[in-house]
Design a protein around this motif. Structure first.
Motif, short mmCIF file in Angstrom:
data_model
loop_
_atom_site.label_atom_id
_atom_site.label_comp_id
_atom_site.label_asym_id
_atom_site.label_seq_id
_atom_site.Cartn_x
_atom_site.Cartn_y
_atom_site.Cartn_z
N ILE A 335 12.05 0.09 -1.06
CA ILE A 335 10.51 0.35 -0.93
C ILE A 335 9.88 -0.58 -2.04
O ILE A 335 10.33 -1.23 -2.77
N SER A 336 8.52 -1.27 -1.21
CA SER A 336 7.75 -2.08 -2.19
C SER A 336 6.56 -1.88 -1.74
O SER A 336 6.02 -1.68 -0.75
N GLN A 337 5.53 -1.61 -2.87
CA GLN A 337 4.36 -1.27 -2.77
C GLN A 337 3.41 -2.07 -3.79
O GLN A 337 3.78 -2.27 -4.83
N GLY A 338 2.11 -2.05 -3.52
CA GLY A 338 1.15 -2.64 -4.46
C GLY A 338 0.70 -1.48 -5.56
O GLY A 338 0.98 -0.27 -4.99
N SER A 339 0.16 -1.85 -6.39
CA SER A 339 -0.09 -0.51 -7.44
C SER A 339 -1.28 0.33 -6.90
O SER A 339 -1.51 1.29 -7.32
N SER A 340 -1.86 -0.48 -5.74
CA SER A 340 -3.06 0.26 -5.53
C SER A 340 -2.75 1.13 -4.18
O SER A 340 -3.26 1.99 -3.83
N GLU A 341 -1.42 0.98 -3.92
CA GLU A 341 -0.87 1.72 -2.81
C GLU A 341 -1.85 1.38 -1.51
O GLU A 341 -1.73 2.27 -0.53
N ARG A 342 -2.36 0.19 -1.30
CA ARG A 342 -3.05 -0.08 -0.01
C ARG A 342 -2.13 -0.69 0.98
O ARG A 342 -2.36 -0.50 2.42
N GLY A 343 -0.79 -0.95 0.48
CA GLY A 343 0.37 -1.18 1.36
C GLY A 343 1.29 -0.93 0.92
O GLY A 343 1.93 -1.09 -0.37
N ILE A 344 2.29 -0.06 1.75
CA ILE A 344 3.72 0.16 1.35
C ILE A 344 4.65 -0.26 2.43
O ILE A 344 4.24 0.18 3.60
N GLY A 345 5.80 -0.79 1.83
CA GLY A 345 6.94 -1.19 3.02
C GLY A 345 8.08 -0.33 2.68
O GLY A 345 8.62 -0.54 1.27
N ILE A 346 8.69 0.08 3.52
CA ILE A 346 10.25 0.81 3.32
C ILE A 346 11.19 -0.02 4.47
O ILE A 346 10.83 -0.17 5.40
N VAL A 347 12.42 -0.09 3.99
CA VAL A 347 13.38 -0.71 4.77
C VAL A 347 14.26 0.79 5.03
O VAL A 347 14.86 1.30 4.13
N VAL A 348 14.66 0.72 6.38
CA VAL A 348 15.57 1.93 6.86
C VAL A 348 16.40 1.30 8.05
O VAL A 348 16.29 0.25 8.45
N GLU A 349 17.34 2.19 8.38
CA GLU A 349 18.34 1.67 9.05
C GLU A 349 17.76 1.52 10.55
O GLU A 349 16.83 2.58 11.05
#
Length: 803
Positions: A335-349
């Motif tokens: 999971i990767s996100q900015g401190s503002s939570e304006r963009g969140i990316g998650i990696v799944v199968e």
């Protein structure tokens, strides 16, 4: 007792099976107690899944099914797989009729691969007089009913295993990996690569001395050797390090494999079936030295992006995401996100990405209406590279190397320990990215891939210099110079492993017509990193390809002066492209062949030194001509013929005598000082009498004596102790937009620096505000293929050390 596990590639063909039998036989006849665990042979699991998919879709699968049976039977006169093949037929027929299948049915189908594999190996061993027993792990290991990724029930499984092996029959037990069953006897599987897990559980339950995992490679490497050719074997790892590798996708290890071994402190050794004498990689509880251990990759994963400007300052978004993932049994690896939570990316199968997308859209349905969430998207075209042991303090090195190779990570994150970093990249960049990172952090030879355009005197000499010096440079500098393409104006030859000493005959016999776009395409398709294009042509047309090469990851080295002397607009456009793409363009040999002139002027100008004038003999050809004519009692035409015969000039010497070549060199230096002069503004003293300028080359040589009176008169009208020199000069107020550029024949004292020149040497005087009337003087060989090629070679090595 030792647990031996053999993977699918070890069992795939006759060679592998013979090796497996030799390894087991050696231990058997040495009275060494072993238990053997096997995976499905070759690609059986995937083939069975494909058959299931065809049956579900109502597509005829008989051809593929028959091929599967023939391969698995492997020439046996009487099949020993009657039960397995019969069960497979019934299961597929049922799926075909229903048009669907459950996870329960899928486990029953893919379990057949392991059953066949264990039966077949048992049969072959018995044929070799090695007593072997087929053992169905479904009778030993019991699990929950989470079909597809079942979890073992330790207490009952351990009891079953101990009871069985305490009463085991004589011989070697060949156990099916990967498969198990519920307490009700329904077939389950332990997840992909679960055969390792089976072996690990048996090692734990039986207090094994060692778990030996036989694969098709010599151990665990610093990277996948199938993708990185100079990957190095790791001799020892700790369980903690191995666990990190497993979690981040190391193919040899299963993430769950390590835990049962750690509980009993059982060593794990990764060995090569095809090279059994190699000691492999040993994994124990003993901690090894800190440092980067390996690059591992995750494929078959997708990136889910949640974007929304309205999320700025909102809390709890990540909690909602994880709740959705947990409720739907979807594991998030990154999971990767900015401190503002304006963009969140998650990696799944990847196989669960669609489900994740649908469920997230449901969860954030109201947020779409309020415009807090703009978009939720899935990207299946990704891979994840994890650098195990990478510290953030030195992460800038591999990251910068990626950027220089036009590989921009989509996102990255690091673990809480700060010792592992994962990068999400486009799948098409995977192999190139691995090689770039590996070369940067493991101290192995960095591979520099070179395309040479033009193999005349300079280009051909350069190619030979590279090939002759490559071995010594790799030893001394850890830089591997790989010439993957050599081209002339019509033909090109490619070899991604490097073109050898016979390159001339290669072009003649195997050369193909090409465009520069073909070179770019070849580099991309072969995942070539650290690219350098060398322009040894004198072509204006080829210069038009520079920007395309830069935009596709090539640095440039050029002995071709044209690019730096076209319009000032093009000059700036080219520099803009270089800056935008973070590439380099070196052209030291444009002026002064191999002399360090351009670098010196760049450094002086960059340091703020005010350069007031540059003058000198810019042409080695004309240096020889006027040095000889001034000192010797010979006609000008005789000296000119000597210069042509010795190769100092072009075949048609008017190309040198017209002064345009010197003018281009002066203009190049002017532009290094940020002057905006155009070529047309240079005052050029053409040495060719006007009536000889436009006639044919043959007629020119017939009338060459007409030079004599003109230049004899100039020579005799000099002051005493003076000599003639053809010079270029840059003067005027060089702080303004334009300077004064001149190319002219002058008479200088024979005691001056210019007057003392000999042979074909060039000489440059750089006047600066600090040095006053005492110029910086740079002098040396200013012409010749060898000197120029060596200068180009120097630029290549400077780039190689930068990359």
């Amino acid at each position: 007792m030792k647990i031996l596990k053999f993977g699918g590639k070890s069992l795939a063909n006759k060679e592998g099976l013979e090796k497996v039998i030799q390894i087991i036989a050696q231990k058997y006849f040495s009275n060494e107690a072993v238990v053997v665990v096997v995976s499905a042979r070759s690609n059986a699991t995937n083939e069975l899944i494909d058959l299931l998919d065809k049956a579900q879709k109502g597509v005829n699968y008989n051809v593929e099914l028959e091929a599967f049976k023939i391969y698995q039977n492997n020439g046996l006169s009487n099949t020993i797989f009657t039960d397995e093949f019969s069960q497979l037929d019934k299961l597929l027929e049922g799926v075909s009729l229903l048009g669907d299948f459950s996870s329960r049915i899928k486990d029953q189908v893919i379990a057949i691969g392991e059953l066949i594999s264990a039966k077949y190996l048992s049969y072959l061993l018995n044929e070799k007089s090695i007593k072997a027993n087929f053992v169905d792990a479904r009778n030993l290991i019991k699990t929950d009913n989470n079909f597809g990724n079942a979890q073992p029930l330790d207490a009952i499984s351990k009891k079953n295993v101990i009871t069985f092996f305490n009463n085991q029959p004589e011989g070697v037990n060949i156990v099916t990996g990967f498969i198990a069953s519920t307490v009700n006897g329904e077939t389950t599987t332990l997840g992909r690569n679960g055969s390792n897990y089976t072996a690990s559980l048996l090692a734990n339950y039986l207090d094994a001395q060692e778990f030996q995992n036989y694969t098709h490679v010599d151990g665990i490497f610093t990277a996948n050797p199938e993708l990185v050719t100079n990957a190095r074997k790791i001799e020892k790892l700790s369980f903690n390090e191995a666990n990190e590798l497993a979690n981040f996708g190391a193919n040899i290890l299963h993430a769950k494999t390590i835990i049962p071994l750690v509980e009993k402190n059982i060593p794990l050794r990764i060995l090569n079936t095809f090279n059994p004498d190699n000691q492999g990689t040993l994994i124990t509880a003993e901690q090894t030295d800190e440092g980067i251990k390996s690059l591992s990759i995750l494929n078959n994963v997708s990136l889910i992006n949640l974007e929304g400007r309205g999320l700025l300052g909102k809390t709890g978004v990540d909690a909602r995401i994880f709740r959705v993932m947990g409720d739907n049994n979807i594991s998030v690896s990154i999971i990767s996100q900015g401190s503002s939570e304006r963009g969140i990316g998650i990696v799944v199968e990847t196989e669960k990405a669609t489900k994740a997308l649908i469920e997230l859209e449901k969860e954030f349905e109201n947020d779409f209406y309020t415009k807090d969430v703009n978009r939720i998207s899935a990207n299946d075209n990704i891979s994840v590279i994890s650098i195990i042991g990478q510290d953030l303090s030195t992460f800038h090195k591999p990251y910068t190397a990626l950027i220089k190779n036009k590989i921009v990570p989509i996102l990255f994150n690091n673990t809480t320990t700060g010792r592992n970093i994962s990068l999400v990249i486009n799948k098409t960049d995977l192999k190139r990215a691995l090689n770039v990172i590996h070369g940067e952090i493991f101290g192995v030879s960095k591979k520099i891939n070179i395309a040479v355009f033009g193999h005349g005197l300079v280009g051909g000499t350069l190619i030979n210099q590279i090939l002759n010096s490559a071995s010594a440079i790799e030893k001394r500098k850890k830089i591997e110079l790989n010439v993957f393409a050599i081209a002339n104006s019509k033909k090109i030859v490619f070899n991604n492993n490097g073109i050898g000493d016979n390159w001339k005959s290669e072009i003649e016999t195997n050369g193909i017509s090409y465009e520069v776009q073909d070179v770019i395409k070849y580099a991309i398709e072969n995942n070539l990193e650290n690219l350098i294009a060398i322009d040894n042509t004198a072509s204006k047309d080829f210069v038009e390809n520079y920007i395309a090469l830069i935009e596709n990851g090539f640095d440039l080295v050029s002995s071709n002066k044209v690019a730096n002397t076209l319009s000032y607009d093009f000059y700036k456009t080219l520099r803009s492209a270089i800056d935008k793409n973070q590439k380099n363009y070196l052209y030291e040999t444009n002026v002064g062949a191999g002399l360090p002139l351009i670098d010196t002027i760049k450094l002086l100008h960059l340091s703020g030194e005010n350069i007031t004038k540059i003058k000198g003999v810019f042409s080695g050809s004309l240096s020889y001509l006027f040095n000889a004519f001034s000192k010797e009692k010979k006609d000008f035409s005789s000296v000119l013929k000597e210069a042509v015969d010795k190769g100092y000039t072009e075949p048609d010497p008017r190309e040198d005598l017209c002064g345009n070549d010197v003018a281009r060199k002066v203009l190049i230096l002017a532009r290094e000082l940020d002057l905006q002069n155009e070529f047309e503004e240079i005052k050029i003293d053409n040495l060719i009498p006007e009536h000889l300028q436009t006639i044919s080359q043959n007629e020119f040589f017939e009338r060459i004596n007409e030079f004599n009176s003109v230049y004899q008169n100039i020579k005799e009208n000099q002051e005493p102790n003076h000599v003639l020199r053809y010079i270029g000069e840059l003067s005027g107020d060089l702080q303004k937009e334009k300077g004064v550029l001149e190319v002219k024949l002058v008479s200088v004292s024979e005691n001056s620096a210019l007057g003392q020149l000999k042979g074909s040497d060039s000489l440059f005087e750089i006047y600066t505000e600090s040095y006053g009337e005492r110029p910086i003087v740079i002098q040396g060989a200013g012409a010749g293929a060898s000197v120029t090629a060596r200068g180009v070679f120097g630029d290549i090595l400077r780039l190689a050390e930068k990359n």
